[in-house]
Design an enzyme around this catalytic site. Sequence first.
Site, PDB file in Angstrom:
ATOM      1  N   THR A  79      25.706  35.473  34.712  1.00  0.00           N
ATOM      2  CA  THR A  79      26.534  35.043  33.582  1.00  0.00           C
ATOM      3  C   THR A  79      25.689  34.262  32.578  1.00  0.00           C
ATOM      4  O   THR A  79      25.753  34.518  31.367  1.00  0.00           O
ATOM      5  CB  THR A  79      27.712  34.176  34.073  1.00  0.00           C
ATOM      6  N   ASN A 158      30.576  47.029  38.205  1.00  0.00           N
ATOM      7  CA  ASN A 158      30.925  46.259  39.392  1.00  0.00           C
ATOM      8  C   ASN A 158      32.246  46.662  40.031  1.00  0.00           C
ATOM      9  O   ASN A 158      32.479  46.398  41.192  1.00  0.00           O
ATOM     10  CB  ASN A 158      30.948  44.752  39.071  1.00  0.00           C
ATOM     11  N   CYS A 333      44.641  38.316  38.397  1.00  0.00           N
ATOM     12  CA  CYS A 333      45.675  37.357  38.037  1.00  0.00           C
ATOM     13  C   CYS A 333      45.159  36.510  36.888  1.00  0.00           C
ATOM     14  O   CYS A 333      44.241  35.718  37.040  1.00  0.00           O
ATOM     15  CB  CYS A 333      46.009  36.460  39.213  1.00  0.00           C
TER      16      CYS A 333
HETATM   17  C1  LIG Z   1      28.635  39.328  39.561  1.00  0.00           C
HETATM   18  C2  LIG Z   1      28.360  39.943  38.261  1.00  0.00           C
HETATM   19  C3  LIG Z   1      28.052  39.167  37.141  1.00  0.00           C
HETATM   20  C4  LIG Z   1      28.050  37.659  37.187  1.00  0.00           C
HETATM   21  O1  LIG Z   1      27.022  37.179  38.000  1.00  0.00           O
HETATM   22  P1  LIG Z   1      26.946  35.642  38.401  1.00  0.00           P
HETATM   23  O2  LIG Z   1      25.581  35.486  38.975  1.00  0.00           O
HETATM   24  O3  LIG Z   1      28.015  35.443  39.431  1.00  0.00           O
HETATM   25  O4  LIG Z   1      27.158  34.832  37.185  1.00  0.00           O
HETATM   26  C5  LIG Z   1      27.755  39.823  35.966  1.00  0.00           C
HETATM   27  N1  LIG Z   1      27.759  41.162  35.886  1.00  0.00           N
HETATM   28  C6  LIG Z   1      28.035  41.939  36.934  1.00  0.00           C
HETATM   29  C7  LIG Z   1      28.001  43.418  36.790  1.00  0.00           C
HETATM   30  C8  LIG Z   1      28.360  41.364  38.156  1.00  0.00           C
HETATM   31  O5  LIG Z   1      28.647  42.141  39.186  1.00  0.00           O
END
Ligand SMILES: *Cc1c(COP(=O)(O)O)cnc(C)c1O
Length: 390
Positions: A79, A158, A333
């Site tokens: 993030t 994801n 949610c």
């Molecule tokens: C988990 C995820 C994020 C965020 O990652 P963090 O390290 O938890 O901030 C961003 N993009 C994708 C595709 C993710 O799966």
Amino acid sequence: MSSAKLKFPIYMDYQATTPVDERVLEEMLPWFSEKFGNAASTGHVFGEEAAAAVKTATRQIAGILNAEEKGIIYTSGATESINLALKGISAAFYGRRMHIISVATEHKAVLDCLKYLQGQGVEITILPVGSDGLISPRDLEKAIRPYTCLVSVMMVNNEIGVLAPMEEIGAITEEKDILLHSDATQAVGKIPVDIKKMNIDLLSCSGHKIYGPKGIGILYLSRRARHIPIGPQIHGGGHQRGLRSGTLNVPAIVGMGKACEIAQKEMKKEAERLLKLRNRLFVAITRELDQVQVNGSLERRIPGNLNLSFEGVDGESILLAMREIALSSGSACTTAAIEPSHVIRALGFGDERGHSAIRFGLGRFTTEAEVDYVAKKIIKTVGRLRGLLP
Ligand SMILES: *Cc1c(COP(=O)(O)O)cnc(C)c1O
């Protein structure tokens, strides 16, 4: 099926996070108390050994990306990396007319960042995806304007696990001389990632999705991106080329490095194993249940992901009825209501499809016995919720 080996609850949500691999933890432990040096205090042996440990980790991480070590910036996770990439590039172009292109199925970290930048005057285009969850490189080409400065496309989604046509996208941005950022959080460690072949300038990923610790991630900058005055989002101290100040989290960095080393070594075998398990799950479920739809292309997908919609049943109800299994539904949610996922919605089948979606995330510690149990349980649960079974 031998349920004797089963331990509950069963974790099948590996795209949300992963446990730290024991081998990673072991590598991290000395760096908390015994070797606690500040990697920036290189005037003495404590700092020097910490700096050397960071260097080793950087080599391991660069190795899995086919990247240069000096392009790696440590952050608190994907993030933050995404924020640094998108806001930092925008800052470099500040005062000029600016346009960024991205995709409807991106992670909220990208979409919310772009919404913020739009409020700051940056022009944003969000490309749609086809019913398979993939963008068309032609659509991308058509969206490019003379002042487009950045394209941001996630490598692997994801929720539905689909693989973007990264090399084709990279060829287009290269030809048009536009920077390419990729959120590769779900790709690194699972599929071969080669930032040179893919022509990627900026890449974000995270430790906790690849059996490393939470709270650590990287932003990779190619040589071209390193020549752009990216605006730092965290000031102070001037660590990491001034791009991200603050004392390095040495134990977490060591852990992320080790996690990359293990993933790179085991990727090929593990992908084969997971593909077999996923096919076993898919075949078992669809043999017994009708009106089950696959969300996203089944072929162009990482092996550890399966996303299915069970027509006529609510995903949340399925999860509530099988509390001993950790899965993820296609709804989120929000404060107001249960919203269907923006990813499934983008496939164009309507809200119902999102409300009835379940994501199965298989990973390093998933066993055949677990897959068999989950298949059996979901068949029973969906059958009951559809009113076909007592
Ligand atoms: C988990 C995820 C994020 C965020 O990652 P963090 O390290 O938890 O901030 C961003 N993009 C994708 C595709 C993710 O799966």
